[in-house]
Scaffold this motif. Sequence first.
Motif, PDB file in Angstrom:
ATOM      1  N   TYR A  66      17.676  12.677   8.627  1.00  0.00           N
ATOM      2  CA  TYR A  66      18.492  13.744   7.834  1.00  0.00           C
ATOM      3  C   TYR A  66      19.963  13.572   8.169  1.00  0.00           C
ATOM      4  N   ILE A  67      20.512  12.930   9.150  1.00  0.00           N
ATOM      5  CA  ILE A  67      21.836  12.494   8.988  1.00  0.00           C
ATOM      6  C   ILE A  67      22.162  11.637   8.216  1.00  0.00           C
ATOM      7  N   TRP A  68      21.428  10.577   8.165  1.00  0.00           N
ATOM      8  CA  TRP A  68      21.339   9.664   7.266  1.00  0.00           C
ATOM      9  C   TRP A  68      21.608  10.311   5.695  1.00  0.00           C
ATOM     10  N   TYR A  69      20.707  11.115   5.323  1.00  0.00           N
ATOM     11  CA  TYR A  69      20.857  11.789   4.040  1.00  0.00           C
ATOM     12  C   TYR A  69      22.296  12.333   3.832  1.00  0.00           C
ATOM     13  N   ILE A  70      22.773  13.048   4.729  1.00  0.00           N
ATOM     14  CA  ILE A  70      24.024  13.747   4.755  1.00  0.00           C
ATOM     15  C   ILE A  70      24.986  12.830   4.652  1.00  0.00           C
ATOM     16  N   CYS A  71      25.078  11.619   5.458  1.00  0.00           N
ATOM     17  CA  CYS A  71      26.136  10.663   5.261  1.00  0.00           C
ATOM     18  C   CYS A  71      26.152  10.203   3.793  1.00  0.00           C
ATOM     19  N   GLN A  72      24.883   9.635   3.348  1.00  0.00           N
ATOM     20  CA  GLN A  72      25.038   9.198   2.075  1.00  0.00           C
ATOM     21  C   GLN A  72      25.422  10.047   0.963  1.00  0.00           C
ATOM     22  N   CYS A 122      21.725   5.909  -8.293  1.00  0.00           N
ATOM     23  CA  CYS A 122      20.425   6.291  -8.618  1.00  0.00           C
ATOM     24  C   CYS A 122      19.481   5.418  -7.614  1.00  0.00           C
ATOM     25  N   ALA A 123      19.825   4.234  -7.930  1.00  0.00           N
ATOM     26  CA  ALA A 123      18.733   3.142  -7.229  1.00  0.00           C
ATOM     27  C   ALA A 123      18.654   3.349  -5.599  1.00  0.00           C
ATOM     28  N   ALA A 124      19.976   3.524  -5.216  1.00  0.00           N
ATOM     29  CA  ALA A 124      20.268   3.500  -3.803  1.00  0.00           C
ATOM     30  C   ALA A 124      19.622   5.146  -3.261  1.00  0.00           C
ATOM     31  N   TRP A 125      19.643   6.018  -4.116  1.00  0.00           N
ATOM     32  CA  TRP A 125      19.141   7.256  -3.345  1.00  0.00           C
ATOM     33  C   TRP A 125      17.617   7.198  -3.556  1.00  0.00           C
ATOM     34  N   ALA A 126      16.952   6.276  -4.728  1.00  0.00           N
ATOM     35  CA  ALA A 126      15.555   6.221  -4.669  1.00  0.00           C
ATOM     36  C   ALA A 126      15.051   5.478  -3.561  1.00  0.00           C
ATOM     37  N   ALA A 127      15.768   4.264  -3.164  1.00  0.00           N
ATOM     38  CA  ALA A 127      15.311   3.635  -2.070  1.00  0.00           C
ATOM     39  C   ALA A 127      15.352   4.490  -0.713  1.00  0.00           C
ATOM     40  N   THR A 128      16.500   5.271  -0.729  1.00  0.00           N
ATOM     41  CA  THR A 128      16.440   6.138   0.542  1.00  0.00           C
ATOM     42  C   THR A 128      15.468   7.044   0.866  1.00  0.00           C
ATOM     43  N   VAL A 129      15.180   8.008  -0.436  1.00  0.00           N
ATOM     44  CA  VAL A 129      14.135   8.781  -0.350  1.00  0.00           C
ATOM     45  C   VAL A 129      12.631   8.197   0.002  1.00  0.00           C
ATOM     46  N   MET A 162      -6.814   1.200  28.920  1.00  0.00           N
ATOM     47  CA  MET A 162      -5.699   0.858  28.556  1.00  0.00           C
ATOM     48  C   MET A 162      -4.676   1.596  27.604  1.00  0.00           C
ATOM     49  N   THR A 163      -3.445   1.490  27.698  1.00  0.00           N
ATOM     50  CA  THR A 163      -2.573   2.665  26.847  1.00  0.00           C
ATOM     51  C   THR A 163      -1.507   1.618  26.198  1.00  0.00           C
ATOM     52  N   ASN A 164      -1.051   2.256  24.985  1.00  0.00           N
ATOM     53  CA  ASN A 164      -0.042   1.865  24.160  1.00  0.00           C
ATOM     54  C   ASN A 164       0.947   2.977  23.899  1.00  0.00           C
ATOM     55  N   LEU A 165       2.259   3.025  24.178  1.00  0.00           N
ATOM     56  CA  LEU A 165       3.008   4.097  23.601  1.00  0.00           C
ATOM     57  C   LEU A 165       3.455   3.827  22.350  1.00  0.00           C
ATOM     58  N   CYS A 166       3.543   4.696  21.442  1.00  0.00           N
ATOM     59  CA  CYS A 166       3.991   4.437  20.139  1.00  0.00           C
ATOM     60  C   CYS A 166       5.165   5.534  19.475  1.00  0.00           C
ATOM     61  N   PHE A 167       5.994   5.295  19.118  1.00  0.00           N
ATOM     62  CA  PHE A 167       6.938   5.985  18.652  1.00  0.00           C
ATOM     63  C   PHE A 167       7.170   6.467  16.895  1.00  0.00           C
ATOM     64  N   LEU A 168       7.264   7.647  16.716  1.00  0.00           N
ATOM     65  CA  LEU A 168       7.384   8.095  15.396  1.00  0.00           C
ATOM     66  C   LEU A 168       8.829   7.850  14.713  1.00  0.00           C
ATOM     67  N   PRO A 169       8.901   8.211  13.381  1.00  0.00           N
ATOM     68  CA  PRO A 169      10.155   8.254  12.878  1.00  0.00           C
ATOM     69  C   PRO A 169      11.173   9.342  13.405  1.00  0.00           C
ATOM     70  N   LYS A 170      12.515   8.785  13.437  1.00  0.00           N
ATOM     71  CA  LYS A 170      13.438   9.624  14.293  1.00  0.00           C
ATOM     72  C   LYS A 170      13.915  10.501  13.008  1.00  0.00           C
ATOM     73  N   GLN A 171      13.162  11.704  12.942  1.00  0.00           N
ATOM     74  CA  GLN A 171      13.489  12.795  11.847  1.00  0.00           C
ATOM     75  C   GLN A 171      14.821  12.906  11.624  1.00  0.00           C
ATOM     76  N   THR A 172      15.395  13.464  12.811  1.00  0.00           N
ATOM     77  CA  THR A 172      16.750  13.809  12.882  1.00  0.00           C
ATOM     78  C   THR A 172      17.799  12.868  12.290  1.00  0.00           C
ATOM     79  N   HIS A 173      17.642  11.510  12.567  1.00  0.00           N
ATOM     80  CA  HIS A 173      18.594  10.377  12.338  1.00  0.00           C
ATOM     81  C   HIS A 173      18.210  10.446  10.732  1.00  0.00           C
TER      82      HIS A 173
END
Length: 526
Positions: free
Chosen positions: A357-363, A12-19, A344-355
């Motif tokens: 969801y794969i993490w959810y499936i593996c867990q 339960c604690a692991a899933w809460a942290a993951t979510v 001036m510019t700075n490129l920023c990356f967003l969360p890897k949503q596919t990864h």
Amino acid sequence: MQSATRLTLLLCAAWAATVLYGEMGAYWASYLACSWPSSPPYSSLPNNHVKIAVVADPQLMDSTSLGLPSSSVALQAAEFYTDLNMRRSFQSAILPFKPDVVLFLGDHFDGGPYLSDEEWQESLFRFKHIFSLNEQRSKPHVPIYYLSGNHDIGYSAFFSVHPEVLGRYEKEFGSRNYQFSAGKVDFVVIDAQTLDGAKKSKERSSSWEFVKSLSPGNASHPKVLLTHIPLYRPDNTPCGPYRSSPIINQRVSYAALDQGITYQNYLTKETSDLLLSLLKPVLVFSGHDHDQCTVVHSTPFGPVTEHTLGTISWQQGNLYPSFMLLSAGPKLSQNSTDMKPEVMTNLCFLPKQTHIYIWYICQFALTILLLVFWPTNGLGSLPCMNTFIGFMRSVGAELFSRTKEKNDEDDGEYEMVFDAEGSMHLVKKAVAKAPSASSDSRAIGRGSVVARAAAGKHQLEPDSSILVEMGSEMTSEDGAKLARTSKSKVRKVLQRLFRVIQSIVVIAALNVPLYMMLLFKDWIDH
């Protein structure tokens, strides 16, 4: 049972942290990992530049995206989670930077030119909801500028036959060719889909007239060119370290009878050179490619860098969605004459949503495996754990036994003895050892062996009929034991299955409300 309860609470604690991380923390991490660009002399004065957030190719999914009907549950689920991801990215990773200007580089929709008016209005409503355009009334107004993309109005061969798509776009997003200023920097927005159109096309002529009208311009204000379709670059031109997909070379398809372009991934070389020579920009921004690409164009007036920005959507072929922070300055209110205009510019990356969801499936798979195979009495009941524990105990016993033997040697009774000179000495008394019982036990053992051997000579062999009867009784007892064993196994399997279902219900009861709370918190307008 206590071990199973502890495992359930741990999961339960692991899933809460993951979510919490997957639905909220990952976006905070993206925000903390990026910052507004600033040059060293003015790094301590971040407020002297206009701050612009740049977003490319949201390309909202619709009925043209997956080839599924609008009523399809799969399409609706894909639309919802893609929209939710972009809304979270914009709300949690872009807006917290408090930009002065927001800039969209085109392709707001996926099937924009092909949608009916009703479907187009529905996509427009979703676009406004995702990027909080409906909330602008209750917040300080942030100027938003748009570029038209090929997924918004189509290529020249399409809108020359269906001009209504141009009117529909301009009604909601404004002109397709215009200029705006941020600080002492001029930004030039071009409808790139018209530049290589049919030579007699009205749309092509109006776009080039606009470009030529800006070419004299204010020489003291540098220009930044904004085009949805990137400028021409030679085949296999390197795109820099941030590109994650293979480089796409030039592809242009023309309609018959000089009716314009049906597809192109870069502007032609002639068009690109003419744009650069007329506008002389210090920087170029483009989209369309869905992936990062930074190239340098050689021109007679010096090198010009072009940034092709990747998509913000995780469903558009790029596992690494991104946005860009741009600082243009100084502001017009700055009176200092030694501050030159710069971008001036700075490129920023967003969360890897596919990864995520794969993490959810593996867990989830790991959770099921642990619940199914976790020992009832905990890890201590496993043979390997018993062996390990026994080994550690033997090592400890060996260490303690050696210490005890040394202490035993030091223990004993001592007496005082005086020698002829009157000196006293302590002498350990001799202790008589108890006679060993090993000899007696061996003797007794030999006696018992002889007695059993002697008794064995007088034993009588059992009757064969008695043996048969005993054999039949043993067979029936074995069958009963097998039946009892099989029933016991079935009972254990059912108990384990019930325990697994019970644990899953407990884990879901605690984490599903948490997930739904985070989901609706980000989806509902504030």
